[in-house]
Design a protein around this motif. Structure first.
Motif, short mmCIF file in Angstrom:
data_model
loop_
_atom_site.label_atom_id
_atom_site.label_comp_id
_atom_site.label_asym_id
_atom_site.label_seq_id
_atom_site.Cartn_x
_atom_site.Cartn_y
_atom_site.Cartn_z
N MET A 1 0.84 -1.19 0.00
CA MET A 1 0.00 0.00 0.00
C MET A 1 0.88 1.25 0.00
O MET A 1 2.02 1.21 0.37
CB MET A 1 -0.86 0.02 1.25
CG MET A 1 -1.88 -1.09 1.29
SD MET A 1 -3.03 -0.78 2.65
CE MET A 1 -3.49 -2.43 3.02
N HIS A 129 -1.84 -10.09 2.00
CA HIS A 129 -2.44 -8.93 1.35
C HIS A 129 -2.00 -8.86 -0.12
O HIS A 129 -2.82 -8.71 -1.02
CB HIS A 129 -2.06 -7.62 2.05
CG HIS A 129 -2.36 -6.42 1.21
ND1 HIS A 129 -3.63 -5.91 1.08
CD2 HIS A 129 -1.58 -5.67 0.40
CE1 HIS A 129 -3.62 -4.90 0.24
NE2 HIS A 129 -2.38 -4.73 -0.19
N ASP A 130 -0.70 -8.96 -0.34
CA ASP A 130 -0.17 -8.75 -1.69
C ASP A 130 -0.61 -9.84 -2.66
O ASP A 130 -1.02 -9.56 -3.79
CB ASP A 130 1.36 -8.70 -1.65
CG ASP A 130 1.87 -7.48 -0.90
OD1 ASP A 130 1.20 -6.42 -0.95
OD2 ASP A 130 2.94 -7.57 -0.26
N HIS A 134 -4.02 -8.73 -4.37
CA HIS A 134 -3.69 -8.07 -5.64
C HIS A 134 -3.57 -9.00 -6.84
O HIS A 134 -3.97 -8.65 -7.95
CB HIS A 134 -2.36 -7.32 -5.51
CG HIS A 134 -2.46 -6.04 -4.75
ND1 HIS A 134 -2.98 -4.89 -5.31
CD2 HIS A 134 -2.10 -5.71 -3.48
CE1 HIS A 134 -2.95 -3.90 -4.42
NE2 HIS A 134 -2.42 -4.37 -3.30
N TYR A 170 -4.76 5.61 -7.28
CA TYR A 170 -4.44 4.20 -6.99
C TYR A 170 -5.27 3.71 -5.81
O TYR A 170 -5.88 2.63 -5.86
CB TYR A 170 -2.93 4.10 -6.68
CG TYR A 170 -2.51 2.77 -6.13
CD1 TYR A 170 -2.20 1.72 -6.98
CD2 TYR A 170 -2.42 2.55 -4.75
CE1 TYR A 170 -1.83 0.48 -6.47
CE2 TYR A 170 -2.05 1.33 -4.24
CZ TYR A 170 -1.75 0.29 -5.10
OH TYR A 170 -1.39 -0.92 -4.59
N GLU A 175 -6.77 -0.26 -4.54
CA GLU A 175 -6.79 -0.75 -3.15
C GLU A 175 -8.19 -0.80 -2.53
O GLU A 175 -8.55 -1.77 -1.89
CB GLU A 175 -5.89 0.13 -2.25
CG GLU A 175 -4.40 -0.05 -2.47
CD GLU A 175 -3.85 -1.39 -1.96
OE1 GLU A 175 -4.58 -2.18 -1.36
OE2 GLU A 175 -2.66 -1.64 -2.22
FE LIG Z 1 -1.90 -3.25 -1.58
#
Ligand SMILES: [Fe+2]
Length: 256
Positions: A1, A129-130, A134, A170, A175
């Motif tokens: 982030m 998270h990544d 994503h 972004y 996000e």
């Molecule tokens: Fe992120």
């Protein structure tokens, strides 16, 4: 982030300087068990709360396989599909490095995972998270191209001293964006898709604003990086977000 404030006190290096080996073999059995716990819990929670392309990406990339994914195995599927690949990093990278990576279809993923007593609190994004948040959407061709374009916009905005504009764009799309699908509001952003608490808060809380997504509103809307968002931007569809962001030129971004 991304952090809202961009600070650095040394010359810009290349993004390759920030890449480290993932050392997948260093993940312990408990690390893999934490991934499995997070994965099962989040898949159950998301259910139909997330855009359908998200779960298509999970399946395509074989993220249903137990344990922390290894970046090489992930890249072997992702790169031939959309040209994107993941690289391991030890933590948050500076915004200019992050956008430079995105502009070259490279996504940084943390080489660590949260501990069992930190399941819902993270100081820095970890590999759950990544990778869970994503990477599934980077298997979607148009979304992947949008993300690359955000990287170009970000590099241009930082070069012009206006990195905050790209950071907000972004933030409110990649996000924490929401998008309609078949008339219902769904999660689009990775920060929501990977968050146990904020996934349903973003959709179901009556304490937040949900405003129509436009790139102009995204660029002019502040965000919080250390708390649930007070407002979310909702696009008419995943395709609307992609089309609006892809249409935006660096010069137009700077003028917003
Ligand atoms: Fe992120």
């Amino acid at each position: 982030m991304l952090q809202e404030t961009i600070t650095r006190d040394r010359p810009v290096g290349s993004w390759q300087d920030y890449v480290v080996p993932q050392c997948w073999e260093a993940f312990t059995p408990d690390d893999h068990a934490v991934w499995d716990l997070l994965f099962m819990r989040q898949v159950k929670l998301l259910g139909s709360r997330v855009v359908s392309d998200f779960f298509d990406g999970i399946d395509l990339l074989k993220l249903t396989h137990p344990g922390v994914p290894d970046v090489e195995g992930l890249n072997a599927i992702l790169e031939p599909r959309t040209g994107w690949r993941t690289v391991a990093v030890p933590g948050l990278v500076p915004d200019d490095i992050f956008f430079a990576m995105l502009s070259e279809r490279v996504f940084p993923v943390g080489n660590f995972i949260r501990t069992r007593d930190q399941l819902d609190y993270l100081e820095a994004p970890d590999c759950f998270h990544d990778m869970f948040g994503h990477i599934p959407m980077l298997a979607h061709h148009n979304y992947a191209e949008m993300t690359r374009h955000v990287g170009e916009l970000g590099a241009a905005a930082i070069g012009a001293g206006q990195g905050h504009k790209a950071a907000r764009l972004y933030w409110h799309s990649v996000e924490f964006g929401l998008a309609r699908e078949h008339g219902e509001i769904k999660i689009l952003g990775a920060g929501l898709a990977s968050s146990f608490g904020e996934a349903h808060f973003s959709l179901e809380s009556d304490q937040v604003e949900r405003l129509p997504f436009t790139v102009e509103r995204a660029v002019n809307t502040h965000y919080k990086h250390d708390a649930f968002q007070p407002r979310y931007l909702v696009s008419e569809s995943l395709e609307q977000t992609v089309a609006e962001v892809l249409r935006l030129t660096p010069a137009e971004l700077l003028a917003l």
